[in-house]
Design an enzyme around this catalytic site. Sequence first.
Site, short mmCIF file in Angstrom:
data_model
loop_
_atom_site.label_atom_id
_atom_site.label_comp_id
_atom_site.label_asym_id
_atom_site.label_seq_id
_atom_site.Cartn_x
_atom_site.Cartn_y
_atom_site.Cartn_z
N GLU A 1 0.81 -1.22 0.00
CA GLU A 1 0.00 0.00 0.00
C GLU A 1 0.85 1.28 0.00
OE1 GLU A 1 -3.87 -1.90 2.29
OE2 GLU A 1 -2.34 -0.90 3.49
N ASP B 1 -11.10 -6.72 -2.83
CA ASP B 1 -12.03 -7.85 -2.74
C ASP B 1 -13.43 -7.30 -2.56
OD1 ASP B 1 -12.77 -8.02 0.38
OD2 ASP B 1 -10.65 -7.51 0.19
#
Length: 230
Positions: A12, A198
């Site tokens: 990230e 997701d």
Amino acid sequence: MKIGIIGAMEPEVAHLIQSLTSAEHSLIAGIEFISGQIAGKDVVITRSGIGKVAASIATTLLIEKFAVTQVVNTGSAGGFVDSLKIGDIVISSEVRHHDVDVTAFGYEIGQMAQQPAAFIPDAALVEAAKKAVSALGEVKAIEGLICTGDSFICDPERTKVMRANFPTMAACEMEGAAIAQVCHQFKVPFVVIRSLSDNANNDSPVDFDSYIIKAGHHSAMMVVALLTEL
């Protein structure tokens, strides 16, 4: 102006760290902080670790030790909007805890005692993020409610409860509301920007492992573009 940038995991923040110039490294309480510049802006990047406590520690250190004036939280999230696909972006319109319940004392579900029910991001940072979307090409971005809890959500029954409690929720993750709460108490402007890894269902663990790098890269690209807008 000095912007603190927080991501929980290496994928990230990796793209952001690669974008830094004049990088200087510090280690405090086992957390690495990297100071430098991106797009001509002074920034401090940290990989906080996963979850609300880790995020709170990192945010407090950014504000107290590095004197950041704005905070941007970047990273991945589970999606709750059917029109979004993996890799798409949610920019916070508000941020809430989804795993807090002190309703017995008259608070809203998700509202911590003596705290607001929702943490509202800085309007200027949100607008800069919206302008930055064009840098991502065909990636879709929306403003929406982002909810936070110390659980990875992949249980359909739990998802059902969360949808009932927070029907406008666009994404869920594990750090944003903690970061927002710290910023609220220090009166430091913030925004949360998340790319979907997701869809918060039975396939989420597999999806997350497969797509975390893609989601992290999209979110980080968005932050770099945001910095050019400030």
